[in-house]
Motif scaffolding. Structure first.
Motif, mmCIF file in Angstrom:
data_model
loop_
_atom_site.group_PDB
_atom_site.id
_atom_site.type_symbol
_atom_site.label_atom_id
_atom_site.label_comp_id
_atom_site.label_asym_id
_atom_site.label_seq_id
_atom_site.Cartn_x
_atom_site.Cartn_y
_atom_site.Cartn_z
ATOM 1 N N ASP A 38 0.823 -1.205 0.000
ATOM 2 C CA ASP A 38 0.000 0.000 0.000
ATOM 3 C C ASP A 38 0.863 1.264 0.000
ATOM 4 O O ASP A 38 1.966 1.288 0.566
ATOM 5 N N VAL A 39 0.317 2.302 -0.616
ATOM 6 C CA VAL A 39 0.914 3.640 -0.595
ATOM 7 C C VAL A 39 -0.084 4.538 0.134
ATOM 8 O O VAL A 39 -1.222 4.706 -0.316
ATOM 9 N N VAL A 40 0.338 5.082 1.271
ATOM 10 C CA VAL A 40 -0.575 5.825 2.143
ATOM 11 C C VAL A 40 -0.319 7.316 2.041
ATOM 12 O O VAL A 40 0.837 7.766 2.067
ATOM 13 N N VAL A 41 -1.403 8.090 1.915
ATOM 14 C CA VAL A 41 -1.295 9.534 2.097
ATOM 15 C C VAL A 41 -1.787 9.838 3.507
ATOM 16 O O VAL A 41 -2.834 9.360 3.932
ATOM 17 N N GLU A 42 -0.961 10.579 4.241
ATOM 18 C CA GLU A 42 -1.306 10.982 5.606
ATOM 19 C C GLU A 42 -1.437 12.501 5.634
ATOM 20 O O GLU A 42 -0.602 13.209 5.072
ATOM 21 N N VAL A 43 -2.474 12.991 6.283
ATOM 22 C CA VAL A 43 -2.712 14.433 6.384
ATOM 23 C C VAL A 43 -2.388 14.890 7.796
ATOM 24 O O VAL A 43 -2.820 14.269 8.768
ATOM 25 N N LEU A 56 -5.969 20.872 1.621
ATOM 26 C CA LEU A 56 -7.087 21.322 0.787
ATOM 27 C C LEU A 56 -6.626 21.819 -0.583
ATOM 28 O O LEU A 56 -7.439 21.967 -1.493
ATOM 29 N N GLN A 57 -5.326 22.076 -0.703
ATOM 30 C CA GLN A 57 -4.765 22.526 -1.985
ATOM 31 C C GLN A 57 -3.984 21.419 -2.686
ATOM 32 O O GLN A 57 -3.491 21.620 -3.796
ATOM 33 N N ALA A 58 -3.844 20.271 -2.045
ATOM 34 C CA ALA A 58 -3.034 19.187 -2.610
ATOM 35 C C ALA A 58 -3.661 18.662 -3.904
ATOM 36 O O ALA A 58 -4.879 18.562 -4.024
ATOM 37 N N ARG A 59 -2.789 18.345 -4.847
ATOM 38 C CA ARG A 59 -3.239 17.847 -6.142
ATOM 39 C C ARG A 59 -2.597 16.493 -6.422
ATOM 40 O O ARG A 59 -1.557 16.152 -5.863
ATOM 41 N N ARG A 60 -3.233 15.772 -7.312
ATOM 42 C CA ARG A 60 -2.721 14.453 -7.684
ATOM 43 C C ARG A 60 -1.276 14.559 -8.171
ATOM 44 O O ARG A 60 -0.437 13.701 -7.879
ATOM 45 N N LEU A 64 -9.738 15.044 -1.009
ATOM 46 C CA LEU A 64 -8.752 14.016 -1.367
ATOM 47 C C LEU A 64 -9.409 12.817 -2.053
ATOM 48 O O LEU A 64 -8.823 12.213 -2.952
ATOM 49 N N LEU A 65 -10.631 12.485 -1.677
ATOM 50 C CA LEU A 65 -11.334 11.406 -2.375
ATOM 51 C C LEU A 65 -11.594 11.787 -3.830
ATOM 52 O O LEU A 65 -11.511 10.952 -4.727
#
Length: 287
Positions: free
Chosen positions: A51-56, A110-114, A143-144
């Motif tokens: 898995d590759v996890v994004v953590e906020v 909130l500004q993060a992009r793919r 993010l979803l």
């Protein structure tokens, strides 16, 4: 396999003092300092080694340390430059075998992009985070929408927000967040977290929410469906015939659309499932 040395209360306070960081309400900062809670969150996410996890909002790194020894990559989105700058060193000191699995992006989630994630070699398969409580729902939904590769979500939010996200049609707390989260997959409560595992201790309990992201609803329907959801709950005491009238041009046109979708125009928004809203959205887009 080696494991990270997780942070306890003393280590959290030492790191905060070193960085001259005082947790702020504005950024929704409450630093997690209980290793057992970290282990519980990671276990509840049911992550796989690839898995590759994004953590906020990784903050001082409590949850990050619990993730790097479990998955192949962690992309941490941190708005505070001091915290973002210190996190790689914390992981290198306490989980040296896994330090190369971490990528830190100093940005507002909130500004993060793919493209930001792609730039650090991350195509996230999971979102696991102790979300900043003041913006938890907007961050989750952003993010979803932005990261369609995510298959699993496990986030900590205020208990009341967790209840709303996982609510089902007809319940008092069922509303906009419930429907929008359900658009992406199966939403469920995954536990309750007490106040004393944080520094500073918040005034409220926290809840874990899990979303198993499915491909049940086409993503390109979102822009047709979400305005319907917003309108349906804008005046909870009014019927759908009335609340949806502005979107359709008149109450009569709204009633016609509702009947065509097999929905009683006299119902209120809280009675509709996400599938009902999707049917309305499909018809509205095709009109």
């Amino acid at each position: 396999m080696a494991q990270s040395q997780l942070l306890g209360p003393a280590e959290i306070r030492e790191l905060a003092a070193e960085l001259d960081v005082t947790p702020t309400k504005k950024l929704g900062q409450n630093f997690l300092h209980d290793p057992n809670t970290v282990r519980m969150i990671v276990a509840a996410a049911e992550l796989e080694p690839d898995d590759v996890v994004v953590e906020v909002g990784p903050g001082l790194g409590s949850l990050t340390l619990g993730l790097v020894d479990t998955v192949s990559r962690v992309a941490a989105l941190e708005i505070d430059p001091r915290l973002a700058g210190r996190l790689p060193r914390t992981v290198a000191e306490r989980a040296p075998e896994f330090a190369d699995r971490l990528a830190v992006i100093n940005t507002d989630a909130l500004q993060a992009r793919r493209a930001d994630l792609a730039a650090v070699g991350a195509e996230p398969t999971a979102l696991v985070a102790n979300l900043p409580y003041n913006v938890s729902v907007p961050v989750l939904l952003h993010l979803l929408a932005e990261l369609p590769s995510i298959r699993r979500v496990l986030v900590m939010v205020q208990k009341e927000v967790a209840d709303r996200l996982a609510a089902t049609p007809g319940s008092k707390v069922y509303g906009v967040p419930s429907v929008k989260a359900a658009f992406y997959g199966d939403v469920s409560r995954a536990g309750t977290i007490g106040k004393n595992v944080f520094w500073p201790a918040p005034n409220i309990e926290s809840g874990l929410v899990r979303i198993d992201v499915t491909s049940g609803h086409p993503r390109d329907l979102r822009d047709a469906v979400f305005p319907l959801v917003d309108a349906a709950f804008a005046q909870r005491r009014k019927t759908l015939r009335s609340t949806l009238a502005p979107l359709y041009g008149s109450a009569a046109d709204a009633e016609e659309a509702l009947r065509a979708a097999g929905i009683d125009p006299g119902l209120r928004g809280e009675k509709l499932t996400v599938d009902d809203f999707v049917r309305l959205g499909e018809a509205r887009r095709g009109a």
